[in-house]
Design an enzyme around this catalytic site. Structure first.
Site, PDB file in Angstrom:
ATOM      1  N   GLY A  22      51.963  36.706  52.847  1.00 48.59           N
ATOM      2  CA  GLY A  22      51.996  37.088  53.785  1.00 48.59           C
ATOM      3  C   GLY A  22      53.314  36.503  54.883  1.00 48.59           C
ATOM      4  O   GLY A  22      53.633  37.149  55.756  1.00 48.59           O
ATOM      5  N   THR A  40      42.968  40.196  50.140  1.00 45.57           N
ATOM      6  CA  THR A  40      42.840  40.488  51.451  1.00 45.57           C
ATOM      7  C   THR A  40      42.027  41.876  51.306  1.00 45.57           C
ATOM      8  O   THR A  40      42.216  42.640  50.517  1.00 45.57           O
ATOM      9  CB  THR A  40      44.322  40.729  52.055  1.00 45.57           C
ATOM     10  OG1 THR A  40      44.925  39.405  52.447  1.00 45.57           O
ATOM     11  CG2 THR A  40      43.878  41.475  53.525  1.00 45.57           C
ATOM     12  N   ARG A  99      47.541  26.448  56.640  1.00 44.75           N
ATOM     13  CA  ARG A  99      48.665  27.938  56.340  1.00 44.75           C
ATOM     14  C   ARG A  99      48.121  28.949  57.032  1.00 44.75           C
ATOM     15  O   ARG A  99      46.592  29.326  56.778  1.00 44.75           O
ATOM     16  CB  ARG A  99      48.927  27.910  55.168  1.00 44.75           C
ATOM     17  CG  ARG A  99      50.038  29.172  54.720  1.00 44.75           C
ATOM     18  CD  ARG A  99      49.156  30.283  54.261  1.00 44.75           C
ATOM     19  NE  ARG A  99      49.989  31.472  53.829  1.00 44.75           N
ATOM     20  CZ  ARG A  99      49.532  32.598  53.474  1.00 44.75           C
ATOM     21  NH1 ARG A  99      48.258  32.702  53.329  1.00 44.75           N
ATOM     22  NH2 ARG A  99      50.367  33.434  53.168  1.00 44.75           N
ATOM     23  N   GLY A 151      48.540  33.029  57.053  1.00 47.25           N
ATOM     24  CA  GLY A 151      49.314  34.489  56.800  1.00 47.25           C
ATOM     25  C   GLY A 151      49.566  35.367  57.729  1.00 47.25           C
ATOM     26  O   GLY A 151      49.221  35.216  58.749  1.00 47.25           O
ATOM     27  N   ASP A 152      49.666  36.518  57.187  1.00 50.14           N
ATOM     28  CA  ASP A 152      49.777  37.667  58.131  1.00 50.14           C
ATOM     29  C   ASP A 152      48.483  38.315  58.547  1.00 50.14           C
ATOM     30  O   ASP A 152      48.646  39.165  59.629  1.00 50.14           O
ATOM     31  CB  ASP A 152      50.654  38.836  57.257  1.00 50.14           C
ATOM     32  CG  ASP A 152      49.994  39.632  56.151  1.00 50.14           C
ATOM     33  OD1 ASP A 152      49.495  38.737  55.247  1.00 50.14           O
ATOM     34  OD2 ASP A 152      49.927  40.694  56.137  1.00 50.14           O
ATOM     35  N   THR A 186      48.597  43.916  52.566  1.00 48.39           N
ATOM     36  CA  THR A 186      48.083  42.985  51.894  1.00 48.39           C
ATOM     37  C   THR A 186      49.157  42.538  51.017  1.00 48.39           C
ATOM     38  O   THR A 186      50.111  43.420  50.784  1.00 48.39           O
ATOM     39  CB  THR A 186      46.848  43.527  51.056  1.00 48.39           C
ATOM     40  OG1 THR A 186      46.870  42.327  49.902  1.00 48.39           O
ATOM     41  CG2 THR A 186      47.329  44.803  50.264  1.00 48.39           C
ATOM     42  N   GLY A 187      49.408  41.438  50.749  1.00 49.93           N
ATOM     43  CA  GLY A 187      50.627  40.813  49.982  1.00 49.93           C
ATOM     44  C   GLY A 187      50.952  39.349  50.417  1.00 49.93           C
ATOM     45  O   GLY A 187      50.096  38.555  50.885  1.00 49.93           O
TER      46      GLY A 187
END
Length: 338
Positions: A258, A204, A232, A234-235, A255-256
């Site tokens: 999510g 990200t 899917r 994510g965050d 970032t990570g």
């Protein structure tokens, strides 16, 4: 949709009045960027690769900093910084986006204005060259906050944004990651519940900035998770999870992994601690990343800038591509934990 802050100086001048000084020479300004967090060690990168990351992070940081130093807006600065990284195959966004299980690319992005709390986001787009530009268009030129899939792409076309074939995002490195992930996942119908290592979930890019007008902005762009299926998300496009900005507290890009950032509304939680508990960005960021997220199993990091220009970039992984600059001070670029 035109901002009042943009119209006001022109309206005052037309009326024969002097426009107020929205920025002063000694007004604080700051910028921080990230290019993803995860299992990043010196053993993973050659000297040439490390130099390439450092050079691209510096280029992106400088693109945003130049705008801020010239009195430009934090919104312009974060978009400029992110677009440099979207155009680089080094990062999991734009040109270097990871592959879905089916061998395509689905990109997400979001942006938030700390002055107005307006926000824009896009999810699952496949043909938009700059997802962050589309997220900004959603914020400024629509009545919505989030658009997804073909609808978002139709809106992008109507706004005159550059569209590309999905193959534009292809890179050999990311395809090799997909092949390794497919081997680990095995039967496709098990992908929904089998876990991959963190290195397949990270990546990200993001930027946060404070401009000389006192306004904060945050933005995030990603290709998502390697071998993701079923649309899917994510965050990164979720306001409050992967992106948040509020002039009364701070701006955050995450970032990570999510799913955890969504469950713990990480970006907004950090700023709420700054706003309501009167914590510093160091206290708030460390508490959420190390004391809340990590014990729950969530890995990753954030970049934060507050209303005074203070910057903090905590993470709980082995590394995070990151860079920052406060005012016209020293440029800080780092990759590893130490």
């Amino acid at each position: 949709m035109t901002k009042l802050s943009t119209l006001l100086p022109a309206l005052l001048l037309a009326a024969g009045l002097n426009a107020p000084a929205f920025a002063t020479e000694d007004a604080p300004f700051s910028i921080a960027i990230h290019g993803g967090a995860g299992t990043i060690t010196r053993a993973d990168l050659s000297a040439e690769q490390e130099a390439a990351y450092q050079a691209k992070l510096t280029e992106a940081l400088n693109a945003g900093h130049t705008i801020l130093a010239d009195g430009g807006t934090s919104m312009d600065a974060v978009v400029a910084a992110i677009q440099i990284m979207e155009e680089s195959p080094l990062f999991n966004s734009g040109r270097g986006a990871v592959y879905t299980f089916d061998g395509e690319h689905e990109l997400d992005a979001s942006i938030m204005d700390g002055a107005s709390l307006e926000a824009g986001a896009v999810a699952g787009v496949k043909t938009v060259k700059s997802p962050i530009a589309l997220a900004r268009a959603v914020m400024e030129k629509s009545v919505h906050v989030m658009l997804s899939g073909t609808g978002a792409e139709q809106f992008a076309q109507e706004q005159g944004l550059e569209l590309v074939d999905n193959s534009y995002f292809n890179t050999e490195r990311r395809f090799e990651q997909l092949e390794r992930a497919r081997e680990k996942l095995g039967v496709a119908d098990k992908q929904a519940y089998l876990a991959l290592d963190d290195k397949y979930k990270m990546g990200t890019v993001g930027a946060v900035a404070l401009d000389q007008h006192g306004n904060l902005a945050a933005a995030t762009s990603t290709g998502g998770m390697t071998a993701k299926r079923y649309g899917r998300i994510g965050d990164s496009p979720i306001i409050g999870a992967g992106t948040w900005a509020d002039n009364a507290s701070c701006a955050v890009s995450a970032t990570g992994h999510g799913e955890y950032f969504i469950r713990y509304h990480v970006a907004a939680d950090i700023c709420s601690r700054v706003k309501y508990l009167e914590q510093s960005v160091v206290e708030a960021g460390d508490a959420v990343i190390h004391d809340v997220l990590l014990p729950a199993g969530g890995t990753g990091g954030v970049i934060i800038v507050d209303a005074d220009g203070n910057v903090h970039m905590p993470f709980n992984t082995e590394g995070m591509y990151r860079a920052s600059r406060v005012g016209n001070g020293e440029i800080n670029v780092a990759i590893y934990k130490d």
